[in-house]
Design a protein around this motif. Structure first.
Motif, PDB file in Angstrom:
ATOM      1  N   THR A 112       0.856  -1.183   0.000  1.00 42.81           N
ATOM      2  CA  THR A 112       0.000   0.000   0.000  1.00 42.81           C
ATOM      3  C   THR A 112       0.893   1.235   0.000  1.00 42.81           C
ATOM      4  OG1 THR A 112      -0.103  -0.001   2.422  1.00 42.81           O
ATOM      5  CG2 THR A 112      -1.841  -1.184   1.226  1.00 42.81           C
ATOM      6  N   GLY A 113       0.362   2.332  -0.512  1.00 41.87           N
ATOM      7  CA  GLY A 113       1.140   3.561  -0.551  1.00 41.87           C
ATOM      8  C   GLY A 113       1.848   3.738  -1.876  1.00 41.87           C
ATOM      9  N   PRO A 114       2.655   4.798  -1.983  1.00 44.77           N
ATOM     10  CA  PRO A 114       3.282   5.142  -3.263  1.00 44.77           C
ATOM     11  C   PRO A 114       4.421   4.224  -3.679  1.00 44.77           C
ATOM     12  CG  PRO A 114       3.986   6.674  -1.556  1.00 44.77           C
ATOM     13  CD  PRO A 114       2.928   5.814  -0.948  1.00 44.77           C
ATOM     14  N   LEU A 115       5.026   3.518  -2.737  1.00 40.29           N
ATOM     15  CA  LEU A 115       6.162   2.652  -3.056  1.00 40.29           C
ATOM     16  C   LEU A 115       5.674   1.272  -3.475  1.00 40.29           C
ATOM     17  CD1 LEU A 115       9.193   1.933  -3.098  1.00 40.29           C
ATOM     18  CD2 LEU A 115       9.008   1.407  -0.661  1.00 40.29           C
ATOM     19  N   GLN A 116       6.064   0.856  -4.681  1.00 36.41           N
ATOM     20  CA  GLN A 116       5.722  -0.463  -5.207  1.00 36.41           C
ATOM     21  C   GLN A 116       7.013  -1.174  -5.641  1.00 36.41           C
ATOM     22  OE1 GLN A 116       2.481  -1.727  -5.268  1.00 36.41           O
ATOM     23  NE2 GLN A 116       2.028   0.131  -4.074  1.00 36.41           N
ATOM     24  N   THR A 117       7.113  -2.462  -5.333  1.00 38.39           N
ATOM     25  CA  THR A 117       8.284  -3.250  -5.695  1.00 38.39           C
ATOM     26  C   THR A 117       7.917  -4.229  -6.796  1.00 38.39           C
ATOM     27  OG1 THR A 117       9.182  -3.097  -3.445  1.00 38.39           O
ATOM     28  CG2 THR A 117      10.074  -4.817  -4.874  1.00 38.39           C
ATOM     29  N   ILE A 122       8.145   4.580  -7.390  1.00 36.89           N
ATOM     30  CA  ILE A 122       7.508   5.470  -6.421  1.00 36.89           C
ATOM     31  C   ILE A 122       6.561   6.412  -7.151  1.00 36.89           C
ATOM     32  CG2 ILE A 122       7.893   7.164  -4.602  1.00 36.89           C
ATOM     33  CD1 ILE A 122      10.690   5.948  -4.235  1.00 36.89           C
ATOM     34  N   ASP A 123       5.276   6.260  -6.871  1.00 40.43           N
ATOM     35  CA  ASP A 123       4.254   7.123  -7.460  1.00 40.43           C
ATOM     36  C   ASP A 123       4.440   8.557  -6.966  1.00 40.43           C
ATOM     37  OD1 ASP A 123       3.276   4.779  -8.487  1.00 40.43           O
ATOM     38  OD2 ASP A 123       1.575   4.629  -7.122  1.00 40.43           O
ATOM     39  N   GLY A 124       4.350   9.511  -7.879  1.00 41.30           N
ATOM     40  CA  GLY A 124       4.414  10.918  -7.498  1.00 41.30           C
ATOM     41  C   GLY A 124       5.813  11.458  -7.275  1.00 41.30           C
ATOM     42  N   MET A 125       6.837  10.634  -7.357  1.00 44.47           N
ATOM     43  CA  MET A 125       8.207  11.114  -7.129  1.00 44.47           C
ATOM     44  C   MET A 125       8.835  11.593  -8.428  1.00 44.47           C
ATOM     45  SD  MET A 125      11.518   9.210  -5.412  1.00 44.47           S
ATOM     46  CE  MET A 125      12.180   8.532  -6.944  1.00 44.47           C
ATOM     47  N   GLY A 126       9.518  12.733  -8.368  1.00 43.53           N
ATOM     48  CA  GLY A 126      10.181  13.293  -9.525  1.00 43.53           C
ATOM     49  C   GLY A 126      11.624  12.827  -9.647  1.00 43.53           C
ATOM     50  N   HIS A 127      12.458  13.697 -10.185  1.00 48.75           N
ATOM     51  CA  HIS A 127      13.853  13.355 -10.489  1.00 48.75           C
ATOM     52  C   HIS A 127      14.728  13.696  -9.287  1.00 48.75           C
ATOM     53  CE1 HIS A 127      16.933  12.211 -13.347  1.00 48.75           C
ATOM     54  NE2 HIS A 127      17.619  13.303 -13.072  1.00 48.75           N
ATOM     55  N   ILE A 128      14.702  12.829  -8.285  1.00 50.09           N
ATOM     56  CA  ILE A 128      15.458  13.063  -7.056  1.00 50.09           C
ATOM     57  C   ILE A 128      16.061  11.752  -6.570  1.00 50.09           C
ATOM     58  CG2 ILE A 128      14.012  15.011  -6.336  1.00 50.09           C
ATOM     59  CD1 ILE A 128      12.694  13.057  -4.314  1.00 50.09           C
ATOM     60  N   TRP A 129      17.017  11.892  -5.637  1.00 54.01           N
ATOM     61  CA  TRP A 129      17.539  10.757  -4.875  1.00 54.01           C
ATOM     62  C   TRP A 129      16.657  10.620  -3.644  1.00 54.01           C
ATOM     63  CZ3 TRP A 129      21.521   7.399  -6.041  1.00 54.01           C
ATOM     64  CH2 TRP A 129      21.993   6.577  -5.020  1.00 54.01           C
ATOM     65  N   PRO A 130      15.802   9.603  -3.561  1.00 53.11           N
ATOM     66  CA  PRO A 130      14.755   9.596  -2.536  1.00 53.11           C
ATOM     67  C   PRO A 130      15.271   9.328  -1.127  1.00 53.11           C
ATOM     68  CG  PRO A 130      14.690   7.577  -3.800  1.00 53.11           C
ATOM     69  CD  PRO A 130      15.699   8.460  -4.473  1.00 53.11           C
ATOM     70  N   ARG A 131      14.562   9.946  -0.161  1.00 49.76           N
ATOM     71  CA  ARG A 131      14.817   9.732   1.264  1.00 49.76           C
ATOM     72  C   ARG A 131      13.533   9.417   2.025  1.00 49.76           C
ATOM     73  NH1 ARG A 131      20.233   8.973   1.979  1.00 49.76           N
ATOM     74  NH2 ARG A 131      21.456  10.666   1.078  1.00 49.76           N
ATOM     75  N   ALA A 132      12.388   9.728   1.446  1.00 51.71           N
ATOM     76  CA  ALA A 132      11.117   9.612   2.169  1.00 51.71           C
ATOM     77  C   ALA A 132      10.550   8.205   2.075  1.00 51.71           C
ATOM     78  CB  ALA A 132      10.129  10.645   1.628  1.00 51.71           C
ATOM     79  N   GLU A 133       9.944   7.868   0.943  1.00 49.70           N
ATOM     80  CA  GLU A 133       9.329   6.549   0.798  1.00 49.70           C
ATOM     81  C   GLU A 133      10.366   5.426   0.913  1.00 49.70           C
ATOM     82  OE1 GLU A 133       7.036   9.631  -1.380  1.00 49.70           O
ATOM     83  OE2 GLU A 133       9.122   8.950  -1.427  1.00 49.70           O
ATOM     84  N   ILE A 134      11.570   5.718   0.478  1.00 47.94           N
ATOM     85  CA  ILE A 134      12.682   4.780   0.585  1.00 47.94           C
ATOM     86  C   ILE A 134      13.966   5.590   0.661  1.00 47.94           C
ATOM     87  CG2 ILE A 134      12.946   4.568  -1.932  1.00 47.94           C
ATOM     88  CD1 ILE A 134      13.724   1.649  -1.545  1.00 47.94           C
TER      89      ILE A 134
END
Length: 287
Positions: free
Chosen positions: A237-242, A259-271
């Protein structure tokens, strides 16, 4: 007679003992485990001076060999800024591995590779040699990651340098650069569905730089790794899908964190992309 026999045996053992000592293997040399606090180093590769940043954690007492993570900046970036952005050095200090943050010529990696530009695959191989001559690196645990253009370059390393690179983890930059010679290589990648720079759907008007979609690139690696053909999606559930391919040769899994809704970044939130890449690397030494 018994006394003479015992005496003769002792004399024989004394006579043989120097020979036995001479034939015994010499003890292995200790590794040069010197802490390096994020310093720039120079080397010659392909006839030109190149640089990279090296971090070796101070808490290394008793370590025989260290894993090495190669971290590659995005297009327009540099090694020092990349080290701050990824946080791999702080993670390395906690987990006990070395980090080499690499530096492209004119801030752009030569991928897709062009003969008119520096040979960055050779540069990476030369960096590994340069570090191995100065500290204690486990050759079976050298891994590559990178962001955007650095992700595209780490994809190329997985194809062209897979006899030295154990696994790869491109972020916002997975490409299929095959056909690739050599072994199956484990692949973990992270990509945002809202990335407008390196679009998830691919097929951008940028020549050969961003042709296939991320799922198409993932499928290319799955075919190379001789995985089962069905793409599996974990129930989350949520924006992170594997999404992943199973049954791959020698356990060389192919996995995507989308990651749904994530742009061009190095992620720290959902993962946390740095920690996720390291956890993946730990499970995939060179085979």
């Amino acid at each position: 007679m018994r006394l003479l026999s015992v005496t003769a045996t002792l004399l024989l053992l004394c006579a043989l003992s120097p020979l036995a000592r001479a034939q015994a293997p010499a003890p292995a040399k200790a590794c040069a485990l010197t802490a390096v606090a994020g310093e720039m180093h120079e080397l010659t590769s392909g006839g030109r001076q190149r640089t990279y940043r090296l971090f070796v954690p101070p808490a290394i007492a008793g370590r025989a060999q260290l894993p090495l993570v190669l971290d590659l900046h995005g297009s327009g970036g540099n090694a020092n800024d990349r080290a701050k952005a990824s946080g791999f050095e702080a993670l390395a200090a906690r987990e006990g591995f070395a980090v080499a943050t690499l530096q492209a010529v004119d801030a752009r990696w030569n991928v897709p590779a062009a003969s008119s530009r520096p040979d960055d695959v050779q540069y990476v191989s030369d960096v590994i040699d340069h570090i191995a001559a100065r500290t204690c690196i486990d050759p079976a645990r050298v891994h590559a990651t990178g962001f955007s253009g650095g992700g595209r370059m780490s994809s190329l390393l997985g194809c062209r340098l897979n006899q030295r690179i154990a696994s790869i983890a491109p972020v916002a930059g997975l490409r299929w650069t095959g056909p690739c010679p050599g072994r199956a290589i484990p692949v973990f990648t992270v990509h945002g569905l809202a990335d407008t720079v390196n679009a998830y759907e691919g097929h951008a008007d940028r020549g050969a730089e961003w042709v296939e979609s991320v799922p198409e690139a993932l499928a290319g690696w799955a075919t190379h790794n001789r995985c089962q053909p069905k793409l599996l999606q974990d129930k989350q559930t949520g924006p992170l899908q594997t999404l992943r391919y199973g049954g791959c040769s020698n356990g060389a899994e192919v996995r995507l964190a989308r990651i749904d809704g994530m742009g061009h970044i190095w992620p720290r939130a959902e993962i946390d992309a740095s920690d996720a890449a390291w956890q993946f690397f730990k499970n995939h030494p060179l085979q």
